[in-house]
Design an enzyme around this catalytic site. Structure first.
Site, mmCIF file in Angstrom:
data_model
loop_
_atom_site.group_PDB
_atom_site.id
_atom_site.type_symbol
_atom_site.label_atom_id
_atom_site.label_comp_id
_atom_site.label_asym_id
_atom_site.label_seq_id
_atom_site.Cartn_x
_atom_site.Cartn_y
_atom_site.Cartn_z
ATOM 1 N N LYS A 94 0.837 -1.208 0.000
ATOM 2 C CA LYS A 94 0.000 0.000 0.000
ATOM 3 C C LYS A 94 0.871 1.258 0.000
ATOM 4 O O LYS A 94 0.656 2.182 -0.788
ATOM 5 C CB LYS A 94 -0.901 -0.025 1.245
ATOM 6 N N LYS A 106 2.653 -3.894 11.220
ATOM 7 C CA LYS A 106 1.326 -4.010 11.825
ATOM 8 C C LYS A 106 1.481 -4.560 13.228
ATOM 9 O O LYS A 106 2.429 -5.303 13.501
ATOM 10 C CB LYS A 106 0.449 -4.970 11.011
HETATM 11 P P1 NAD Z 1 -16.546 1.858 11.151
HETATM 12 O O1 NAD Z 1 -16.691 0.902 12.275
HETATM 13 O O2 NAD Z 1 -16.488 3.316 11.393
HETATM 14 O O3 NAD Z 1 -17.740 1.638 10.082
HETATM 15 C C1 NAD Z 1 -18.244 0.416 9.669
HETATM 16 C C2 NAD Z 1 -19.759 0.575 9.506
HETATM 17 O O4 NAD Z 1 -20.297 -0.562 8.827
HETATM 18 C C3 NAD Z 1 -20.496 0.668 10.856
HETATM 19 O O5 NAD Z 1 -21.329 1.814 10.841
HETATM 20 C C4 NAD Z 1 -21.308 -0.624 10.892
HETATM 21 O O6 NAD Z 1 -22.529 -0.478 11.588
HETATM 22 C C5 NAD Z 1 -21.535 -0.896 9.435
HETATM 23 N N1 NAD Z 1 -21.852 -2.280 9.130
HETATM 24 C C6 NAD Z 1 -21.526 -3.408 9.807
HETATM 25 N N2 NAD Z 1 -22.018 -4.487 9.200
HETATM 26 C C7 NAD Z 1 -22.681 -4.055 8.115
HETATM 27 C C8 NAD Z 1 -23.401 -4.705 7.077
HETATM 28 N N3 NAD Z 1 -23.510 -6.022 7.049
HETATM 29 N N4 NAD Z 1 -23.965 -3.953 6.122
HETATM 30 C C9 NAD Z 1 -23.851 -2.608 6.135
HETATM 31 N N5 NAD Z 1 -23.174 -1.945 7.090
HETATM 32 C C10 NAD Z 1 -22.591 -2.650 8.055
HETATM 33 O O7 NAD Z 1 -15.249 1.347 10.356
HETATM 34 P P2 NAD Z 1 -14.428 2.141 9.249
HETATM 35 O O8 NAD Z 1 -13.262 2.774 9.888
HETATM 36 O O9 NAD Z 1 -15.347 2.945 8.393
HETATM 37 O O10 NAD Z 1 -13.854 0.919 8.394
HETATM 38 C C11 NAD Z 1 -14.626 0.247 7.420
HETATM 39 C C12 NAD Z 1 -13.693 -0.591 6.548
HETATM 40 O O11 NAD Z 1 -12.715 0.250 5.956
HETATM 41 C C13 NAD Z 1 -12.907 -1.683 7.278
HETATM 42 O O12 NAD Z 1 -12.748 -2.775 6.404
HETATM 43 C C14 NAD Z 1 -11.551 -1.046 7.522
HETATM 44 O O13 NAD Z 1 -10.507 -1.991 7.662
HETATM 45 C C15 NAD Z 1 -11.414 -0.252 6.250
HETATM 46 N N6 NAD Z 1 -10.433 0.837 6.345
HETATM 47 C C16 NAD Z 1 -10.607 1.858 7.239
HETATM 48 C C17 NAD Z 1 -9.686 2.897 7.295
HETATM 49 C C18 NAD Z 1 -9.871 4.079 8.212
HETATM 50 O O14 NAD Z 1 -9.084 5.029 8.120
HETATM 51 N N7 NAD Z 1 -10.866 4.103 9.066
HETATM 52 C C19 NAD Z 1 -8.561 2.886 6.457
HETATM 53 C C20 NAD Z 1 -8.406 1.831 5.549
HETATM 54 C C21 NAD Z 1 -9.365 0.821 5.502
#
Ligand code: NAD
Length: 471
Positions: A94, A106
């Site tokens: 990445k 990590k």
């Molecule tokens: P988050 O917990 O803020 O958001 C996830 C959301 O998805 C929650 O609101 C949850 O209720 C919802 N959810 C759960 N199950 C669901 C379903 N079956 N259908 C629809 N919605 C559902 O997490 P985030 O930080 O937004 O991360 C989301 C993804 O992005 C993860 O895979 C994470 O690894 C990836 N990611 C996040 C970041 C970051 O900076 N936050 C960076 C890179 C990758």
């Protein structure tokens, strides 16, 4: 055991698939693939009730071709060495893709954070940091953690405080960790960075005439019908930036269900409705889906899974109707689904690059910490004064007055958040073109994910080739 799924094994498989399209000798490829250092540790925690528990934790440094290493720390009951190794390897690739000059790292602590009090979590975080310090596994020039599942600004501040306490007088101590609160050296724009990066990446793809022609879509983001799964940090910000750019948010889903409207959903109104009623369902003017996964199969131009891994799999992949899938979450497609969708001609924009906005802005935070000054502090006023002068001259020479809005836009000097957005935009645009150009130059490459891996392997390979091998 052969029947056990290995996440690291899956990453190695994708790597091998892409390595065929590079010219590096086998030994170098093996070296790039391996994790350079794996630190597995155990330490005791005295719980609030006086009992003692052994905590299992990891830090993996996948690659030292660039230092420091960089990658989040996860607090989750499922943490294991294989998972931490895989996530560290993905960080190497990445960072290479978005030209962030770090090796991949990590960390993970095998706990369910919900089962511990804040004081217990603080003790775990501080002890973990102390263990890292003892082995030189943390520091602004060696290894820089960040938040991941189960951790956030609070834990990053504890890490900083522990590191600073054990390195008195170290002037660059704030650069030992990113994702800190702004008041402790964090950077503005970090919170929305991943969603904004997803938007910038997909916008660039939508501006490519050949790609849009293949997908049967018009050029540009405006008017695109977008569906987003997950309204968390990444999903909310991705949807919001798309809406602001003129896309139509036709579908939104959360774990309780999904809503759909061909007229478009107002993202902030949906969030307010959910806050008020406890659910996104029954949003005025929208139709309901009882199961959130039903929305994945609806007809749309761009589908953005931004919640969980493996949501598009061998079972539902044949029914997906989206023309473009933007992987905002990590690993939303299983490898089987990936293959099915590629065969169907769906463009899958891979997670490894598309959600790199977070680490990119972490890099900006680290640079800010090493320079000990907020972005924009030195030049904002100077630029504003200069721009005001230029606008005055234009008005005098033309004899016409500029509109207030235009004037404000031109005269405005850049704040920290403006510069962070601008740096992220440049990063995502450049990375998109690098991947697409690699894909075009080697037509046998089957998909954009493999092209992204090829770009990453080549960059890490160049480092090894130029630096030579010690001793
Ligand atoms: P988050 O917990 O803020 O958001 C996830 C959301 O998805 C929650 O609101 C949850 O209720 C919802 N959810 C759960 N199950 C669901 C379903 N079956 N259908 C629809 N919605 C559902 O997490 P985030 O930080 O937004 O991360 C989301 C993804 O992005 C993860 O895979 C994470 O690894 C990836 N990611 C996040 C970041 C970051 O900076 N936050 C960076 C890179 C990758």
């Amino acid at each position: 055991m052969s029947h056990q799924y290995s996440f690291f094994g899956a990453v190695e498989k994708s790597f091998d698939k892409a390595a065929r399209y590079t010219k590096w000798e086998q030994g170098i490829l093996e070296q790039i693939k391996e994790c350079n250092a794996v630190y597995q540790m155990r330490f005791p925690l005295k719980r609030d009730d006086g009992s003692i528990e052994v905590i299992e934790a990891y830090r993996v440094q996948h690659s030292h071709h660039k230092t420091p290493c960089k990658g989040g720390i996860r607090f989750a009951a499922e943490v294991n060495q294989d998972e931490v190794m895989a996530l560290a390897a993905l960080m190497t690739y990445k960072c290479a893709i978005v030209n962030v000059p770090f090796g991949g790292g990590k960390g993970g602590i095998k706990i369910n954070p919900k089962k511990y009090s804040p004081y217990e979590l603080e003790k775990i975080t501080r002890r973990y940091t102390a263990e890292l310090i003892k082995k030189n596994f943390i520091g602004p020039g060696t290894d820089v953690p960040a938040p991941d599942y189960g951790t956030g600004e609070r834990e990053m501040a504890w890490i900083l405080d522990t590191y600073s306490a054990m390195h008195p007088g170290e002037i660059d101590a704030a650069g030992c960790v990113t994702g800190k609160p702004i008041t402790q050296g964090g950077v503005r724009g970090r919170r929305e960075a991943t969603g904004l990066g997803v938007f910038f990446g997909l916008r660039e793809v939508c501006n490519m005439p050949d790609i849009m022609k293949k997908a049967g879509l018009k050029i540009g983001v405006e008017g695109k019908r977008v569906s987003v799964q997950g309204l968390g940090n990444v999903g909310y910000h991705s949807a919001k930036f798309f809406q602001d750019a003129g896309a139509i948010i036709v579908g939104l889903s959360e774990y309780e269900g999904a809503i759909w409207s061909e007229q478009g959903l107002d993202v902030d109104a949906v969030v307010a409705h959910r806050k008020q009623t406890g659910s996104i369902m029954n949003f005025p003017g929208a139709s309901n889906f009882q199961y959130n996964w039903d929305a994945l199969e609806m007809n749309c131009d761009i589908l953005i899974p931004a919640a969980l891994e493996n949501v598009i799999n061998v079972e539902n992949a044949p029914r997906i109707k989206a023309k473009i899938i933007g992987e905002a979450a990590n690993g939303p497609l299983t490898p089987d689904a990936d293959e099915i969708l590629n065969k169907k001609g769906v463009l899958v924009v891979p997670d490894m690059y598309l959600n790199a906005g977070g680490v990119t802005v972490s890099y900006f935070e680290w640079l800010k910490n090493l320079s000990h000054v907020r972005y924009g502090r030195m030049e904002k006023r100077f630029n504003e004064n200069m721009n005001t002068h230029i606008v005055g001259q234009i008005e005098t020479m033309s004899g016409k007055k500029m509109g207030e809005k235009e004037k404000e836009y031109i005269m405005h000097g850049a704040d920290e958040v403006d510069l962070v957005y601008s740096g992220l935009e440049e990063t995502m645009i450049t990375a998109t073109h690098e991947i697409m150009n690699t894909w075009k130059s080697i037509p046998d490459i089957p998909d954009m994910r493999t092209a992204a891996y090829v770009v990453a392997i080549n960059k890490v390979g160049v480092s090894y080739a130029e630096l030579g091998i010690f001793p």
